[in-house]
Design an enzyme around this catalytic site. Structure first.
Site, PDB file in Angstrom:
ATOM      1  N   ASP A 136       1.000  -1.181  -0.237  1.00  0.00           N
ATOM      2  CA  ASP A 136      -0.234   0.298  -0.020  1.00  0.00           C
ATOM      3  C   ASP A 136       1.138   1.001   0.379  1.00  0.00           C
ATOM      4  O   ASP A 136       2.296   1.016   0.204  1.00  0.00           O
ATOM      5  CB  ASP A 136      -0.646  -0.370   1.364  1.00  0.00           C
ATOM      6  CG  ASP A 136      -2.325   0.482   1.242  1.00  0.00           C
ATOM      7  OD1 ASP A 136      -2.344   1.752  -0.014  1.00  0.00           O
ATOM      8  OD2 ASP A 136      -3.162   0.241   1.972  1.00  0.00           O
ATOM      9  N   ASP A 148     -10.748   2.254  -3.255  1.00  0.00           N
ATOM     10  CA  ASP A 148     -11.281   1.883  -1.724  1.00  0.00           C
ATOM     11  C   ASP A 148     -12.393   1.540  -1.929  1.00  0.00           C
ATOM     12  O   ASP A 148     -13.594   1.493  -0.820  1.00  0.00           O
ATOM     13  CB  ASP A 148     -11.127   2.374  -1.063  1.00  0.00           C
ATOM     14  CG  ASP A 148      -9.300   2.309  -0.292  1.00  0.00           C
ATOM     15  OD1 ASP A 148      -8.866   1.391  -0.919  1.00  0.00           O
ATOM     16  OD2 ASP A 148      -8.476   3.317   0.461  1.00  0.00           O
TER      17      ASP A 148
HETATM   18  C1  DGJ Z   1      -5.853   1.567   1.766  1.00  0.00           C
HETATM   19  C2  DGJ Z   1      -6.374   0.481   1.204  1.00  0.00           C
HETATM   20  O1  DGJ Z   1      -6.269   0.770  -0.014  1.00  0.00           O
HETATM   21  C3  DGJ Z   1      -7.322  -0.042   2.073  1.00  0.00           C
HETATM   22  O2  DGJ Z   1      -7.612  -1.443   1.592  1.00  0.00           O
HETATM   23  C4  DGJ Z   1      -6.116  -0.472   3.353  1.00  0.00           C
HETATM   24  O3  DGJ Z   1      -5.506  -2.052   2.445  1.00  0.00           O
HETATM   25  C5  DGJ Z   1      -5.858   0.217   3.730  1.00  0.00           C
HETATM   26  N1  DGJ Z   1      -5.200   1.066   3.397  1.00  0.00           N
HETATM   27  C6  DGJ Z   1      -5.285  -0.245   5.189  1.00  0.00           C
HETATM   28  O4  DGJ Z   1      -4.455   0.931   6.072  1.00  0.00           O
END
Ligand code: DGJ
Length: 731
Positions: free
Chosen positions: A468, A534
């Site tokens: 991430d 997300d």
């Molecule tokens: C952003 C990601 O896109 C989510 O899927 C998740 O992993 C969160 N970060 C976790 O902090």
């Protein structure tokens, strides 16, 4: 000029080879695309034609095409025709954005490169490499242009400082011309949780410039910047498009001059002082990919998909059903709860279990812990092994979330090494999600990350990393002087991934960045899946996935079935809509199944089974996106490469304006083949607005691919946020 002759078997690649003469012509062809390039003895290569296939051309034919395309001198203008070379220069009359911008203490800011060698190769579609020099400016240039077997073109340039003082590069970008027939520009914008929103405008005089200064690819990255004939759509119109393969700052431009010349240019966006070349040093641009299509945006997508699928590194094993813990438990990491979730996931057929954010030291929420990449001893007194053992015992692979480039100021790492954080001007950059960015240009910080990630992978049975990156890079200054550091950061990130992959070749990596904010072809050289957004509300996902498909085939794009009420939009959706949307991707689940009703779990298991049955088709076939006459609905699908099978989704996004639905056309099938069309519904049938449905849906129907594409079928009156899956099997 010396021309490196092609190997004997390949002779004919360069037509009219006349070293020292006005121009040699090189005709490259692949998959319906022609590139006719003039290689003048005294200047840089000029694209004579980039577009539809010109067929076999002998020397005379190529010369005739070039001669017919020759530009003219107009009144009250330069006395010589302007030369629009791959690297456009003012010294040749170009008055648009120059290909190279830079200087040495105010000098050497304009160039006139003269080639010293040209190397032509005929493997695949063919490639040409040109070395050129401007001795007066003290610069050497290396151009690379390849036509790939998919018909994709890619190019990059390298500039070397041969002078005696430092030379600062402000920009280096090659330009591909698009013809006057291209009158509209299209690209994508977007924001967090709504990545890849399409936008379209006329290609007027001026520049449509998309600059990214976020230090990551971005939710609003153009992804593809296209110019095309008026009204081009998914399946019609002629389109020229480019993609800048870079995960840091970048620039993509569609520019039209009052002369009528129009170009697509793209490259890295360099911050002041980022590239200062000492004598002998060089700077190389990222690859920029370009595609031409006579069949609209689907034709462009098909070339990118084919290219990606042809890479030796392309994931070829069945894309596993993922269970990701994020929206199921967030930071509530508890072995019992996570074990229960793992059992529920295995029961519905999950194959990979990914433990998301929250497992490492001090990470009880998003305010602390980033940088402390040790398993938290309080939450996990026996390490991750007890959970991994459960997951492995249930027959699933184990995956782990990391966000290596980020730190919370509230972390042991930052307390110990405050100077490892990117900053400039003696101040801390504006925080974002309570975090700052680790300076990967600092060799100690880079080595720390490598050691930590390597140790985690060695000490635990981890098959997958979700990598991430949750903030933009603002004021990203490196080292004590705080010099702009995004360029170095991006390359260091690639090096870190390369080193980890070399040490752990079996581990797959997902590129995630606040959702789908790091999706580009260079990160995909090092990763196996992207997290598209997300937002897993299927209504939003329909758009996000439709446009992510402009670059990536479904097997590379993660899509999960979430809770009935979406966590990001608070909109409720039926399971059939959630699962039917995730089906056309690398399928997963992100939902606290331990709290889901038994009936929904059983229905989800049927969707998982359908995904497993269909993934060979979905992950190898051709993506089809129909041009919908009504924005309230959409039709997309995947057709097997041999045309024998297809799966389409008729999607009702909102309520239609008309009461009786029109016909739905299913494009992309083999015109003369006959298909059995049937509804494919592993769960509840979609809700309708009418008492009865279309007769063909209940009785079945056999139609030719041609009839399905041009006459179509009467669409059932679906309620909004419903989708109907249609299987087309050749009889
Ligand atoms: C952003 C990601 O896109 C989510 O899927 C998740 O992993 C969160 N970060 C976790 O902090």
């Amino acid at each position: 000029m010396t021309l490196t002759e092609p190997a004997p078997a390949d002779r004919g690649a360069v037509t009219g080879a006349r070293p020292g003469g006005p121009a040699d012509l090189l005709h490259l062809r692949a998959a319906g695309t022609s590139l006719l390039l003039a290689l003048p003895a005294g200047g840089l290569p000029v694209v004579v034609h980039w577009g539809a296939d010109l067929g076999d051309l002998d020397d005379a034919g190529a010369a005739a095409v070039a001669s017919a395309a020759r530009t003219t001198v107009v009144n009250n203008d330069l006395d010589e025709p302007t030369v629009l070379a791959l690297l456009p220069e003012q010294s040749r009359g170009w008055r648009g954005t120059p290909g190279l911008a830079g200087h040495r203490a105010g000098r050497s800011w304009s160039t006139r490169f003269v080639p010293s060698s040209v190397d032509v190769q005929r493997d695949g579609g063919g490639a040409v490499r040109v070395d050129a020099e401007d001795a007066g400016a003290g610069l050497a240039l290396h151009l690379e242009l390849e036509l790939l077997p998919s018909g994709l073109l890619r190019h990059r340039a390298t500039v070397r400082n041969t002078g005696e003082s430092p030379y600062e590069v402000a920009q280096l970008a090659l330009a591909l011309p698009v013809p006057a027939a291209a009158t509209e520009v299209f690209d994508l914008a977007g924001r967090w949780a709504r990545e890849r929103s399409p936008q379209r405008l006329p290609l007027v005089v001026g520049a449509h410039t998309r600059e990214n200064r976020r230090g990551r690819t971005g939710a609003d990255a153009p992804l593809v910047l296209a110019a095309g004939t008026a009204g081009f759509g998914f399946r019609h119109g002629e389109v020229w498009a480019q993609h800048v393969a870079f995960s840091g700052n970048h620039r993509a431009v569609a520019e039209r001059l009052s002369s009528g010349d129009a170009v697509l240019t793209g490259g890295e966006l360099l911050l002041p002082g980022e590239v200062r070349l000492a004598t002998g040093e060089q700077y190389r641009t990222p690859w920029v990919y370009a595609a031409h299509s006579t069949a609209g945006l689907d034709g462009i997508a098909a070339r990118f998909h084919e290219h990606l699928r042809s890479r030796p590194s392309h994931p070829r094993s069945p894309r596993p059903v993922v269970c990701n813990t994020w929206e199921a438990v967030y930071f509530d990491h508890d072995l019992g709860r996570l074990t229960e979730l793992a059992r529920a996931a295995a029961e519905v057929g999950a194959e990979r279990y990914v433990l998301d954010d929250g497992w490492f030291r001090h990470r009880r929420d998003d305010t602390a812990g980033l940088g402390d990449w040790y398993v938290d001893e309080d939450v996990w007194p026996d390490g991750l092994t007890p959970l991994i053992d459960v997951v492995r015992g249930l027959g699933m692979e184990f995956g782990l979330w990391v966000e290596p480039e980020m730190v919370n100021p509230d972390s042991d790492l930052v307390r110990a090494h405050p100077d490892w954080v990117l900053a400039t001007g003696g101040r801390t950059p504006v925080p974002s999600r309570h975090q700052q960015v680790l300076d990967l240009g600092n060799p100690d910080a880079w080595s720390y990350l490598l050691e930590r990630l390597d140790a985690l992978l060695r000490e635990n049975d981890i098959a997958y990393l979700k990598w991430d990156h949750n903030r933009d890079l603002l004021e990203a200054g490196s080292g004590p002087g705080g010099e702009a550091g995004v360029h170095a950061q991006t390359l260091a990130y690639y090096r870190l991934l390369d080193e980890l992959r070399a040490r752990h070749p079996g581990v797959e990596i997902e590129s995630c960045s606040s959702g789908g904010l790091r999706i580009d072809l260079e990160v995909l050289e090092r990763t196996d899946r992207v997290w598209a957004s997300d937002c897993i509300d299927p209504l939003e996902r329909q758009q996000i996935q439709r446009w992510t498909a402009q670059l990536l085939p479904p097997e590379l794009v993660g899509s999960h079935v979430g809770d009935r009420v979406s966590h990001t939009t608070h909109r409720a959706n039926d399971l059939s809509f959630r699962a039917g949307t995730a089906l056309f991707a690398s399928f997963g689940i992100e939902w606290d199944l331990t709290r889901a009703p038994a009936a929904e779990r059983a229905e989800l298991a049927r969707w998982v089974a359908l995904y497993k049955e269909l993934r060979p088709l979905l992950h190898s076939g051709t993506v089809v996106r129909a041009d919908s006459p009504d924005p309230a609905s959409a039709l997309h699908g995947v057709v097997a490469a041999d045309g024998s099978d297809g799966l389409f989704a008729l999607v009702q996004l909102t309520t239609p304006e008309t009461s009786v639905p029109g016909t739905v056309r299913l494009p992309g099938l083999v015109p003369d083949a006959v298909y059995e069309v049937s509804a494919q519904a592993p769960g509840d049938a979609p809700a309708l607005r009418t008492a009865s449905t279309a007769p063909w849906l209940t009785d079945g129907v056999r139609l030719s691919g041609r009839a399905l594409a041009v006459a179509g079928l009467r669409a059932p009156a679906l309620q909004p946020q419903q989708l109907l899956l249609l299987r087309t099997r050749k009889v």
